[in-house]
Design an enzyme around this catalytic site. Structure first.
Site, PDB file in Angstrom:
ATOM      1  N   GLU A  64       4.207   9.356  13.874  1.00 31.65           N
ATOM      2  CA  GLU A  64       4.055   8.588  12.858  1.00 31.65           C
ATOM      3  C   GLU A  64       4.502   9.789  11.660  1.00 31.65           C
ATOM      4  OE1 GLU A  64       0.934   6.125  11.760  1.00 31.65           O
ATOM      5  OE2 GLU A  64       0.948   6.218   9.895  1.00 31.65           O
ATOM      6  N   ARG A 123      -3.211   3.493  16.451  1.00 33.84           N
ATOM      7  CA  ARG A 123      -3.252   4.564  15.654  1.00 33.84           C
ATOM      8  C   ARG A 123      -4.434   5.570  15.836  1.00 33.84           C
ATOM      9  NH1 ARG A 123      -3.318   3.929  10.251  1.00 33.84           N
ATOM     10  NH2 ARG A 123      -1.562   5.166   9.579  1.00 33.84           N
ATOM     11  N   GLU A 150       3.928   9.210  -0.425  1.00 38.61           N
ATOM     12  CA  GLU A 150       2.653   9.434  -1.078  1.00 38.61           C
ATOM     13  C   GLU A 150       2.151  10.516  -1.664  1.00 38.61           C
ATOM     14  OE1 GLU A 150      -0.338   7.909   1.763  1.00 38.61           O
ATOM     15  OE2 GLU A 150      -1.824   8.123   0.300  1.00 38.61           O
ATOM     16  N   ARG A 156     -12.177  17.459   9.145  1.00 39.71           N
ATOM     17  CA  ARG A 156     -11.529  16.437   9.567  1.00 39.71           C
ATOM     18  C   ARG A 156     -10.002  16.463  10.332  1.00 39.71           C
ATOM     19  NH1 ARG A 156      -8.808  12.472   4.636  1.00 39.71           N
ATOM     20  NH2 ARG A 156      -6.858  11.874   5.569  1.00 39.71           N
ATOM     21  N   LYS A 169      -4.835  -0.185  13.415  1.00 39.81           N
ATOM     22  CA  LYS A 169      -5.854   0.712  12.818  1.00 39.81           C
ATOM     23  C   LYS A 169      -7.148   0.459  13.124  1.00 39.81           C
ATOM     24  CE  LYS A 169      -6.737   2.766   8.322  1.00 39.81           C
ATOM     25  NZ  LYS A 169      -6.146   3.021   6.984  1.00 39.81           N
ATOM     26  N   GLU A 206     -10.971   4.662   8.510  1.00 42.11           N
ATOM     27  CA  GLU A 206     -11.269   4.242   6.988  1.00 42.11           C
ATOM     28  C   GLU A 206     -11.920   3.104   6.976  1.00 42.11           C
ATOM     29  OE1 GLU A 206      -7.502   5.346   5.308  1.00 42.11           O
ATOM     30  OE2 GLU A 206      -8.035   7.417   5.001  1.00 42.11           O
ATOM     31  N   ASP A 245      -2.983  14.401   6.601  1.00 43.91           N
ATOM     32  CA  ASP A 245      -2.487  13.055   6.141  1.00 43.91           C
ATOM     33  C   ASP A 245      -1.284  13.385   5.093  1.00 43.91           C
ATOM     34  OD1 ASP A 245      -2.288  10.527   5.692  1.00 43.91           O
ATOM     35  OD2 ASP A 245      -4.100  10.205   4.268  1.00 43.91           O
ATOM     36  N   GLU A 293       0.927  -1.190   0.088  1.00 40.67           N
ATOM     37  CA  GLU A 293       0.030  -0.112  -0.165  1.00 40.67           C
ATOM     38  C   GLU A 293       1.067   1.259  -0.015  1.00 40.67           C
ATOM     39  OE1 GLU A 293      -3.701  -0.216   1.953  1.00 40.67           O
ATOM     40  OE2 GLU A 293      -3.876   2.101   2.313  1.00 40.67           O
ATOM     41  N   ARG A 294       0.754   2.296  -0.897  1.00 38.69           N
ATOM     42  CA  ARG A 294       1.431   3.310  -1.104  1.00 38.69           C
ATOM     43  C   ARG A 294       3.111   2.846  -1.224  1.00 38.69           C
ATOM     44  NH1 ARG A 294      -2.882   5.556  -2.693  1.00 38.69           N
ATOM     45  NH2 ARG A 294      -4.549   5.674  -0.807  1.00 38.69           N
TER      46      ARG A 294
HETATM   47  C1  GCU Z   1      -3.780   7.387   3.921  1.00 39.62           C
HETATM   48  C2  GCU Z   1      -3.295   6.468   2.790  1.00 39.62           C
HETATM   49  C3  GCU Z   1      -3.933   5.141   3.151  1.00 39.62           C
HETATM   50  C4  GCU Z   1      -3.694   4.696   4.438  1.00 39.62           C
HETATM   51  C5  GCU Z   1      -3.970   5.457   5.430  1.00 39.62           C
HETATM   52  C6  GCU Z   1      -3.434   5.337   6.881  1.00 39.62           C
HETATM   53  O1  GCU Z   1      -4.831   7.840   3.818  1.00 39.62           O
HETATM   54  O2  GCU Z   1      -3.552   6.888   1.583  1.00 39.62           O
HETATM   55  O3  GCU Z   1      -3.467   4.379   1.854  1.00 39.62           O
HETATM   56  O4  GCU Z   1      -4.210   3.348   4.497  1.00 39.62           O
HETATM   57  O5  GCU Z   1      -3.533   6.649   5.154  1.00 39.62           O
HETATM   58  O6  GCU Z   1      -2.672   5.918   7.408  1.00 39.62           O
HETATM   59  O7  GCU Z   1      -3.967   4.445   7.622  1.00 39.62           O
END
Ligand code: GCU
Length: 684
Positions: free
Chosen positions: A392, A324, A398, A341, A287, A291, A370, A164-165
């Protein structure tokens, strides 16, 4: 392996004066644990390469063999020659993960002494760094300790091999939903990390999907244990990201409610299983309620309930929960102007201060949104006096060019760490919060999202290696300057040529500012394409659910986050920062649009209007991107051609893409505002 694989541990052979006093022997204690074994082997390897002899001879001894032409390594109080050498000096015992290094004036030999094997390993890398950067070693007399206890890397790797990223190829940990068979590469990664002081790693993405949820089960733990062993040899503790809903998804339970006794028992037994396989397992990264990931909110519980449950399960084994704070409403209606946000992390967590067990650590992103190219420092950092916190960062670029653009991030991180929160009066800097000294936290430190992948040179863009190296070095000692770190990296990677050091040093040190100046202006944030986040799209997130808006209209732009007329976000800061941001007159230019909505004609402290600032900096930024390319081109023939080639195309791509950014941003604001560029440059 291909060019760049050795990174800053390539150990280019020394030349001239530096090569004269050859260190060709390593004197080591007879009894060596696994980390001491690594330290000795690294020392022999490093010296051998630097002095062009393949590998230095290892002489195991407890007696006082002659020190000349040797580097001796040992533990404080172990009765070896090292111990003897330090006993007679004023150097204090380094303790913990620290070490001392001293040159013996009589023989010219060097001794590295530490209180622990990991300290000895760090001492070895310190000495090799001094030699590799051409620093004098005839009269060393130093003691070093890491400033931050937890120095962590977060891999965002998925078991299907994607990252991811990730911008440097695929995962080096997994492929096809299984662990990699290339364990040598994992060891080489551990080596790179240890050489700059990293002591913890989480090996899977914070978004824990189906396969990764199984990592804590007997089916996969033997594999995890093998990886843990590879990192253990380099003094790095292994962590896993876990799925909060595990009891539901893999445990056969009907709930993951943190207050349910069955759920608690499930996690206790999961923890027991993990520690049976990996006795020094670090703990969990979580996490949750973020999201669309599951979390305690699903059961009407809060984040203290959720994290404490996991902490209780890990506690008997000495494990920790890294929870987190990236929690916000990702399904916001863009029409809703009252939700902000940026406020979310503080609003969610601050009221919970004092409720977390002492083996819970909250992990807070450096900024409230972010990882944008420019954001204020998160007001949550340090605001919870009775709660462990770490910060963090994101080494993966990204939002800063995805390793296709050059962006050396150490200056950005340094600015954050030096930021004075004033929470306990002047001097309440972020670096004192995260090193644990301001609030006397039990656990503290820094974590960051890794930028490496399967590309030969680890980071895709060769120069992005400087961010990984720089992260480790800065976290070890936040007092190091960004320039010093850059220079170390350059000399270790490319050798001792002065012009090379000057040219690349300038490229790195100007790159963040350059990237910022052709992308989103004045900390306004998100102007990227949705999902993949690469390239300009001014309204890409403007009418979306993600809560990241700039509110540009024909009169002006920016987010009113003041307490008087806006979202009230400024009230989350302590005085005098609160007032500094609240008042338009005092708000720093570079953060203006994060805190205020202003007309395009608003005049900045710089004397320019906002619109003219946008035009000028976009034009300058794109022009300066060309300078980066020219600077690099000028090094052809001076540095290893294979390394040189690697960055040529990336920099050429950056030049083109900077123009795209420039023109999209300028055109957008020209069309919105109708205000012409004072200098009459081409806007479409
Ligand atoms: C950003 C990122 C995501 C990631 C998220 C996170 O939004 O784009 O890919 O999962 O951060 O830190 O959890």
């Amino acid at each position: 392996r291909g060019a760049g694989y050795g990174a800053w541990l390539e150990y280019r052979g020394l030349k001239g004066e530096a090569a004269q006093t050859k260190y060709c022997r390593v004197i080591a204690p007879q009894e060596r644990d696994i980390v001491m074994e690594t330290a000795v082997a690294e020392l022999a390897r490093g010296l051998g390469h630097l002095f062009g002899q393949g590998e230095a001879a290892i002489v195991a001894t407890t007696g006082s063999a002659g020190l000349s032409s040797s580097v001796a390594i040992g533990l404080w109080g172990d009765g070896t020659i090292v111990d003897e050498l330090f006993r007679g000096t004023a150097l204090p015992e380094p303790g913990g993960e620290g070490y001392a290094i001293r040159t013996d004036r009589e023989t010219g030999g060097i001794a590295i002494g530490a209180a622990s094997p990991i300290g000895a390993l760090y001492g070895v890398f310190h000495l090799l760094r001094l030699l590799g950067t051409g620093r004098p070693v005839e009269a060393l007399e130093l003691v070093e300790r890491p400033v931050n206890p937890l120095r962590m890397i977060n891999q965002w790797d998925n078991m299907d091999g994607s990252v991811e990223r990730g911008y440097a190829g695929s995962s080096i940990f997994y492929e096809n939903n299984a662990f990699t068979s290339d364990t040598e590469r994992l060891s080489d990664y551990a080596r790179l990390l240890a050489s700059c002081g990293i002591n913890a790693i989480s090996i899977n993405n914070v978004n824990v999907h189906r396969h990764e949820t199984m990592l804590i089960t007997p089916a996969l733990l033997p594999e995890v244990a093998k990886v843990a062993a590879l990192f253990r040899a380099y003094g790095i503790r292994l962590f896993l990201s876990v799925n909060y809903a595990s009891p539901l998804e893999i445990g056969g339970l009907v709930t993951a409610d943190p207050l349910d006794e069955g759920v608690r028992e499930w996690w206790r037994s999961a923890a027991n299983g993990i520690y049976a396989a990996i006795p020094d397992f670090g703990g969990f990264v979580v996490k949750a309620d973020s999201e669309s990931r599951p979390g305690p909110f699903d059961y009407g519980r809060d984040h203290a309930d959720g994290s404490n449950m996991l902490a209780e399960a890990l506690r008997p084994h000495g494990g920790i929960v890294i929870w987190r704070c990236f929690v916000y409403d990702c399904k916001q209606d863009w029409r809703d102007r009252s939700t902000d946000r940026a406020r979310a992390a503080y609003d969610h967590f601050k009221p919970l201060d004092g409720r977390f067990l002492d083996n819970v650590i909250l992990q807070v992103k450096n900024g409230p949104l972010d990882f944008q190219v420019r954001e204020p420092v998160s007001p949550l950092l340090g605001a919870m006096e009775r709660t462990n916190q770490i910060i963090e960062f994101q080494i993966a670029q990204e939002y800063t060019g995805q390793q296709r653009h050059l962006c050396y991030l150490v200056p950005q991180w340094k600015e954050t760490l030096d930021y004075d929160t004033h929470l306990k009066g002047e001097g309440s800097t972020v670096k004192r919060i995260v090193d644990g000294s301001l609030h006397g936290s039990r656990y503290s430190g820094i974590a960051a999202v890794s930028n490496i992948g399967s590309d030969d040179n680890w980071t895709g863009h060769l120069l992005a290696q400087a961010n990984l190296y720089g992260y480790g070095r800065l976290v070890w000692d936040p007092e190091l300057s960004a320039e010093e770190i850059a220079e170390e990296w350059i000399r270790l990677t490319f050798g001792g040529d002065e012009r090379t050091a000057a040219v690349i040093g300038k490229m790195l040190m100007t790159s963040w500012e350059i990237y910022e100046s052709y992308t989103a202006p004045l900390a306004v944030g998100f102007m990227v394409n949705p999902d993949h986040h690469y390239g300009p799209n001014v309204d890409g997130y403007e009418y979306s659910k993600w809560g990241t808006y700039h509110f540009a209209d024909r009169q002006g732009i920016g987010v009113d986050r003041t307490t008087h007329t806006g979202t009230g976000y400024t009230s989350q800061y302590a005085a005098p920062n609160r007032e500094l941001y609240e008042a338009l007159e005092s708000c720093p230019d570079e953060l203006l649009l994060f805190f205020h909505h202003v007309p395009y004609t608003h005049v900045l402290h710089s004397g320019k209007s906002v619109i003219q600032h946008i035009y000028d900096t976009r034009f300058e930024g794109a022009a300066r991107a060309e300078e980066l390319k020219k600077a690099w081109d000028s090094l052809a023939g001076r540095i290893d051609a294979r390394l040189h080639r690697q960055a040529v195309e990336r920099l050429a791509g950056q030049v083109e893409y900077a123009k795209e950014w420039r023109d999209v941003i300028n055109t957008y604001f020209y069309r919105k505002s109708g205000i012409a560029d004072e200098l009459g440059r081409k806007i479409y």
